[in-house]
Write an enzyme that holds these catalytic residues in place. Sequence first.
Site, PDB file in Angstrom:
ATOM      1  N   TRP A   1       0.826  -1.209   0.000  1.00  0.00           N
ATOM      2  CA  TRP A   1       0.000   0.000   0.000  1.00  0.00           C
ATOM      3  C   TRP A   1       0.858   1.255   0.000  1.00  0.00           C
ATOM      4  O   TRP A   1       0.589   2.217  -0.731  1.00  0.00           O
ATOM      5  CB  TRP A   1      -0.940  -0.003   1.206  1.00  0.00           C
ATOM      6  CG  TRP A   1      -1.783   1.234   1.285  1.00  0.00           C
ATOM      7  CD1 TRP A   1      -2.991   1.449   0.692  1.00  0.00           C
ATOM      8  CD2 TRP A   1      -1.472   2.442   2.001  1.00  0.00           C
ATOM      9  NE1 TRP A   1      -3.456   2.714   0.994  1.00  0.00           N
ATOM     10  CE2 TRP A   1      -2.549   3.342   1.789  1.00  0.00           C
ATOM     11  CE3 TRP A   1      -0.400   2.845   2.789  1.00  0.00           C
ATOM     12  CZ2 TRP A   1      -2.579   4.623   2.350  1.00  0.00           C
ATOM     13  CZ3 TRP A   1      -0.421   4.124   3.352  1.00  0.00           C
ATOM     14  CH2 TRP A   1      -1.507   4.985   3.130  1.00  0.00           C
TER      15      TRP A   1
ATOM     16  N   ASP B   1      -6.269  -2.514  -1.158  1.00  0.00           N
ATOM     17  CA  ASP B   1      -6.227  -2.654   0.297  1.00  0.00           C
ATOM     18  C   ASP B   1      -6.525  -1.342   1.011  1.00  0.00           C
ATOM     19  O   ASP B   1      -6.577  -1.308   2.243  1.00  0.00           O
ATOM     20  CB  ASP B   1      -4.854  -3.176   0.743  1.00  0.00           C
ATOM     21  CG  ASP B   1      -4.596  -4.592   0.256  1.00  0.00           C
ATOM     22  OD1 ASP B   1      -5.444  -5.468   0.519  1.00  0.00           O
ATOM     23  OD2 ASP B   1      -3.564  -4.830  -0.387  1.00  0.00           O
ATOM     24  N   ASP B   2      -6.702  -0.265   0.257  1.00  0.00           N
ATOM     25  CA  ASP B   2      -6.953   1.035   0.859  1.00  0.00           C
ATOM     26  C   ASP B   2      -8.391   1.096   1.392  1.00  0.00           C
ATOM     27  O   ASP B   2      -9.349   0.817   0.668  1.00  0.00           O
ATOM     28  CB  ASP B   2      -6.734   2.135  -0.186  1.00  0.00           C
ATOM     29  CG  ASP B   2      -6.876   3.523   0.403  1.00  0.00           C
ATOM     30  OD1 ASP B   2      -5.861   4.048   0.880  1.00  0.00           O
ATOM     31  OD2 ASP B   2      -7.994   4.068   0.401  1.00  0.00           O
ATOM     32  N   PHE B   3      -8.532   1.481   2.649  1.00  0.00           N
ATOM     33  CA  PHE B   3      -9.858   1.509   3.263  1.00  0.00           C
ATOM     34  C   PHE B   3     -10.770   2.501   2.551  1.00  0.00           C
ATOM     35  O   PHE B   3     -11.958   2.215   2.324  1.00  0.00           O
ATOM     36  CB  PHE B   3      -9.744   1.882   4.743  1.00  0.00           C
ATOM     37  CG  PHE B   3     -11.075   1.966   5.444  1.00  0.00           C
ATOM     38  CD1 PHE B   3     -11.680   0.833   5.962  1.00  0.00           C
ATOM     39  CD2 PHE B   3     -11.729   3.192   5.571  1.00  0.00           C
ATOM     40  CE1 PHE B   3     -12.921   0.911   6.593  1.00  0.00           C
ATOM     41  CE2 PHE B   3     -12.962   3.274   6.204  1.00  0.00           C
ATOM     42  CZ  PHE B   3     -13.554   2.130   6.719  1.00  0.00           C
TER      43      PHE B   3
END
Length: 270
Positions: free
Chosen positions: A136, A155-157
């Site tokens: 990330w 994978d970034d919220f």
Amino acid sequence: MNKAILAHLSRKDPVLGGVIRAVGPRRLAPPEDCHPFQVLAQAIAHQQLNGTAANTILKRLVDGCGEGAFPTPHMVIAAPEETLRAAGFSRAKVAALKDLAGKTLDSVVHDGATLAQLPDEEIIARLTQVRGIGRWTVEMLLIFHLGRPDVLPVDDFGVRAGFRAAYGLSRMPRPKALAAFGERWKPYRTTAAWYLWRAMELKRAGTLPEPAERIRLPRIPRRRRIARTSRRLRSGKARARAKPATRRSSKSKGAAASSARPRRSDGRTR
């Protein structure tokens, strides 16, 4: 922002097209002109901290180790651990910072001009060799410092939450499923990610448009579930092979109990 890019994304994905129309043209910030060493060192400082605390630590690093400027890799290598700890770095972050400095001097971490000549995956493979640097973090460098056009940080919220809001999903998308769905946005997945970040802003403002269509994410097999199922099947077969104990007369029970041995099947006592 190139209108052709927005037209391409809107044509491939009507839901994303609605977000694009609600937000308007993407506003590009110019990439920061600094060495990847500095970008990654700043990322290490920000890990698990809010922005204010991380910036305070970085200011102490500049003052105490860099003599008023951002320290060079040589300065970080030469700095005693106590100096970096006094700036606010944990022991784990001190180890990561020194590893980053060492790998920069060993040319594992190249300068920006050299990295610009490498493909995305090679950059990710090289930089994730640094302790404490994950995929990330490198993806953020690719987007905001190298200006790469086709990066989707699954994978970034914020990207996942924006996708959930924009597409009207009941739960967060799994990274692998989002990656498979995002294949339609190639070769402009960075722009798609930028609009997914903006989708959360629209939701908070109450101006997020209703999804133009309902979608189903690709079903990605889960290896763990398959493994657990296999173990249950093996265990069931072992139980099926085990024979039930026969009834014995009351006279022979005592003798049998003293001489019996526990039966084993697949290494487990039955």
